[in-house]
Design a protein around this motif. Structure first.
Motif, PDB file in Angstrom:
ATOM      1  N   LEU A   9     -43.674 -75.470  24.629  1.00 25.74           N
ATOM      2  CA  LEU A   9     -43.138 -76.555  23.813  1.00 25.74           C
ATOM      3  C   LEU A   9     -41.687 -76.786  24.170  1.00 25.74           C
ATOM      4  O   LEU A   9     -40.999 -75.870  24.616  1.00 25.74           O
ATOM      5  CB  LEU A   9     -43.248 -76.223  22.320  1.00 25.74           C
ATOM      6  CG  LEU A   9     -44.626 -76.359  21.661  1.00 25.74           C
ATOM      7  CD1 LEU A   9     -44.525 -75.993  20.196  1.00 25.74           C
ATOM      8  CD2 LEU A   9     -45.169 -77.754  21.823  1.00 25.74           C
ATOM      9  N   SER A  10     -41.201 -77.988  23.948  1.00 23.41           N
ATOM     10  CA  SER A  10     -39.819 -78.306  24.282  1.00 23.41           C
ATOM     11  C   SER A  10     -38.831 -77.577  23.392  1.00 23.41           C
ATOM     12  O   SER A  10     -37.711 -77.296  23.792  1.00 23.41           O
ATOM     13  CB  SER A  10     -39.590 -79.817  24.139  1.00 23.41           C
ATOM     14  OG  SER A  10     -39.654 -80.202  22.782  1.00 23.41           O
TER      15      SER A  10
ATOM     16  N   HIS B 248     -45.984 -83.873  20.150  1.00 18.44           N
ATOM     17  CA  HIS B 248     -46.602 -83.154  21.265  1.00 18.44           C
ATOM     18  C   HIS B 248     -47.601 -82.167  20.694  1.00 18.44           C
ATOM     19  O   HIS B 248     -47.382 -81.581  19.635  1.00 18.44           O
ATOM     20  CB  HIS B 248     -45.536 -82.403  22.071  1.00 18.44           C
ATOM     21  CG  HIS B 248     -46.105 -81.592  23.203  1.00 18.44           C
ATOM     22  ND1 HIS B 248     -46.441 -82.148  24.413  1.00 18.44           N
ATOM     23  CD2 HIS B 248     -46.394 -80.267  23.305  1.00 18.44           C
ATOM     24  CE1 HIS B 248     -46.911 -81.198  25.208  1.00 18.44           C
ATOM     25  NE2 HIS B 248     -46.894 -80.054  24.563  1.00 18.44           N
TER      26      HIS B 248
ATOM     27  N   GLU C 239     -45.987 -80.098  17.804  1.00 15.79           N
ATOM     28  CA  GLU C 239     -44.631 -80.524  17.485  1.00 15.79           C
ATOM     29  C   GLU C 239     -44.711 -81.794  16.646  1.00 15.79           C
ATOM     30  O   GLU C 239     -45.457 -82.725  16.981  1.00 15.79           O
ATOM     31  CB  GLU C 239     -43.836 -80.812  18.755  1.00 15.79           C
ATOM     32  CG  GLU C 239     -43.256 -79.592  19.427  1.00 15.79           C
ATOM     33  CD  GLU C 239     -42.298 -79.963  20.535  1.00 15.79           C
ATOM     34  OE1 GLU C 239     -42.365 -81.109  21.024  1.00 15.79           O
ATOM     35  OE2 GLU C 239     -41.478 -79.124  20.934  1.00 15.79           O
TER      36      GLU C 239
ATOM     37  N   GLU D 178     -50.698 -79.115  21.923  1.00 18.64           N
ATOM     38  CA  GLU D 178     -51.452 -78.355  22.908  1.00 18.64           C
ATOM     39  C   GLU D 178     -52.489 -77.500  22.210  1.00 18.64           C
ATOM     40  O   GLU D 178     -52.259 -77.025  21.100  1.00 18.64           O
ATOM     41  CB  GLU D 178     -50.539 -77.435  23.715  1.00 18.64           C
ATOM     42  CG  GLU D 178     -49.645 -78.136  24.708  1.00 18.64           C
ATOM     43  CD  GLU D 178     -48.934 -77.148  25.614  1.00 18.64           C
ATOM     44  OE1 GLU D 178     -49.204 -75.943  25.481  1.00 18.64           O
ATOM     45  OE2 GLU D 178     -48.135 -77.592  26.448  1.00 18.64           O
TER      46      GLU D 178
END
Length: 220
Positions: free
Chosen positions: A142-143, A176, A193, A178
């Motif tokens: 993740l960012s 975001h 996110e 996943e």
């Protein structure tokens, strides 16, 4: 191998002496506790690099255990974390691990009780910021720039849809997302996110969704 950030916690009010070795370590321990869902009965903590060399002098041991006890970075009880854990009957083992890691402030926490075990790898990157790079064998990508929800769930039809439907109902936008699984039909990890911190009431609703095992939120 380079790992990406799972979350980024900025500038906490803290008990010293070091944001990297103390505040960041608290956040790693607290993340493990939150993901485990309760206070563990035992903890094996592998320390690498700088953490392994200086953890006693910099209070990293107190910080990690304080996080596992549910203390935040500014909690005065951090100084007595090891004594408090002992009084609560928590068995603790620190292991100075010589394995090579990509960041000197790395800790691997293996915690559990009679029912369950959780393994988490965290990195304290400075200024109280931390990255969680692995959870129960799942690499996380993740960012780290937004709040996140981490959801352990059974790999079943409808699990993802039930979560996204609840977020849509409450107008929580997903930036975001996943999903990783170890095998078809086994345990899976959903990492989302979002654009805003999710309230405890929404978190409770998510926990009751189909096929959800465990859930934790990371605030920004």
């Amino acid at each position: 191998m380079k790992f990406n950030s799972v979350f980024d916690i900025i500038g906490p009010v803290m008990i010293g002496p070091s944001s990297s070795h103390t505040a960041g370590a608290v956040r790693i321990g607290l993340a493990a506790r939150n993901l485990f869902g309760r206070e563990p009965q035992w903890a094996k903590i592998h320390l690498y690099g700088s953490f392994a060399k200086t953890y006693r002098g910099h209070g990293t041991d107190l910080a990690l255990i304080g996080g596992l006890l549910g203390f935040d970075t500014d909690d005065e009880r951090l100084r007595e974390a090891l004594e408090i854990a002992k009084k609560r009957g928590i068995e603790i083992e620190f292991i100075e691990d010589s394995a090579r890691v990509n960041h000197p402030n790395t800790a691997r926490l293996i915690i559990g009780d009679d029912d369950e075990t959780l393994e988490l790898i965290g990195v304290s990157i400075g200024g109280g910021k931390v990255e969680i790079i692995e959870l129960n064998g799942f690499e996380l990508r993740l960012s780290g720039n937004h709040p996140a929800i981490l959801i352990m769930h059974n790999d079943r039809y409808g699990a993802i849809a039930s979560v996204t439907a609840i977020l849509a109902k409450h107008q929580i936008n997903i930036g975001h997302m996943e999903v990783n699984r170890k095998d078809i039909g086994k345990e899976a990890l959903m990492v989302i996110e979002v654009d805003e911190n999710v309230s405890d009431s929404i978190l409770k609703e998510l926990k009751e969704a189909d096929h959800i095992i465990q859930i934790a939120k990371i605030v920004s």
